[in-house]
Enzyme design. Structure first.
Site, PDB file in Angstrom:
ATOM      1  N   GLY A  12      33.874  42.438  42.629  1.00 28.41           N
ATOM      2  CA  GLY A  12      33.938  42.382  41.175  1.00 28.41           C
ATOM      3  C   GLY A  12      34.418  41.053  40.629  1.00 28.41           C
ATOM      4  N   CYS A  13      34.882  40.146  41.473  1.00 24.75           N
ATOM      5  CA  CYS A  13      35.357  38.848  41.009  1.00 24.75           C
ATOM      6  C   CYS A  13      34.171  38.043  40.478  1.00 24.75           C
ATOM      7  CB  CYS A  13      36.051  38.104  42.144  1.00 24.75           C
ATOM      8  SG  CYS A  13      36.516  36.407  41.733  1.00 24.75           S
ATOM      9  N   ILE A  14      34.251  37.618  39.240  1.00 31.35           N
ATOM     10  CA  ILE A  14      33.161  36.877  38.615  1.00 31.35           C
ATOM     11  C   ILE A  14      32.923  35.553  39.326  1.00 31.35           C
ATOM     12  CG2 ILE A  14      32.436  35.714  36.491  1.00 31.35           C
ATOM     13  CD1 ILE A  14      33.996  37.940  34.965  1.00 31.35           C
TER      14      ILE A  14
END
Length: 146
Positions: A12-14
């Site tokens: 989920g880390c952009i």
């Protein structure tokens, strides 16, 4: 130049998403793993940091670092690794392993150059992509607000 790259991320880390997209655009096959769910040992984790100073092994946006609880400049290797095994959010990400070696972070250097990544000074693929006073980048696993 196709190469299988093992990429350890925080799901989920952009920023990790942008990094993966860049590597794929260069023709690399990625084997993506959840950095927070891996069963790390000191012997397995240490090679990713190479000859970087201990302070550069750490994710500066980790909650415990931002709160001042963990002070990377004051740590030796053994203590740093022990802290990271206990709290993987402290690990600078991504961790990358390939035929060209391994490393941490996504800043210009020999590993990224070998992978064909040539970042311009204005290109920042390392910093947290979240903005504001309290970005929720590094909250525990299970949250999707990254």
């Amino acid at each position: 130049m196709s190469n299988t790259v093992i990429f350890y991320e925080k799901p989920g880390c952009i920023s990790n998403g942008k990094q993966k997209a860049l590597l794929r655009s260069l023709g690399h096959d990625l084997s993506v793993h959840n950095l927070l769910a891996e069963r790390w040992t000191p012997e397995r984790l240490r090679p990713f940091f190479g000859d970087l100073p201990v302070r550069d092994w750490f994710n500066p946006t980790a909650p415990r670092i931002k709160a001042g609880e963990v002070k990377p400049d004051a740590l030796d290797e053994t203590t740093a690794l022990a802290l990271m095994l206990d709290d993987p959010l402290l690990i600078r990400r991504p961790l990358i392993a390939s035929d060209f070696g391994c490393g941490c972070g996504f800043a210009s250097g020999p590993l990224l150059a070998a992978l064909g990544v040539h970042l311009q000074p204005e290109q920042d693929f390392q910093s947290c992509s979240q903005t504001g006073d309290d970005p929720k980048c590094d909250i525990p696993t299970g949250s999707d607000s990254t």
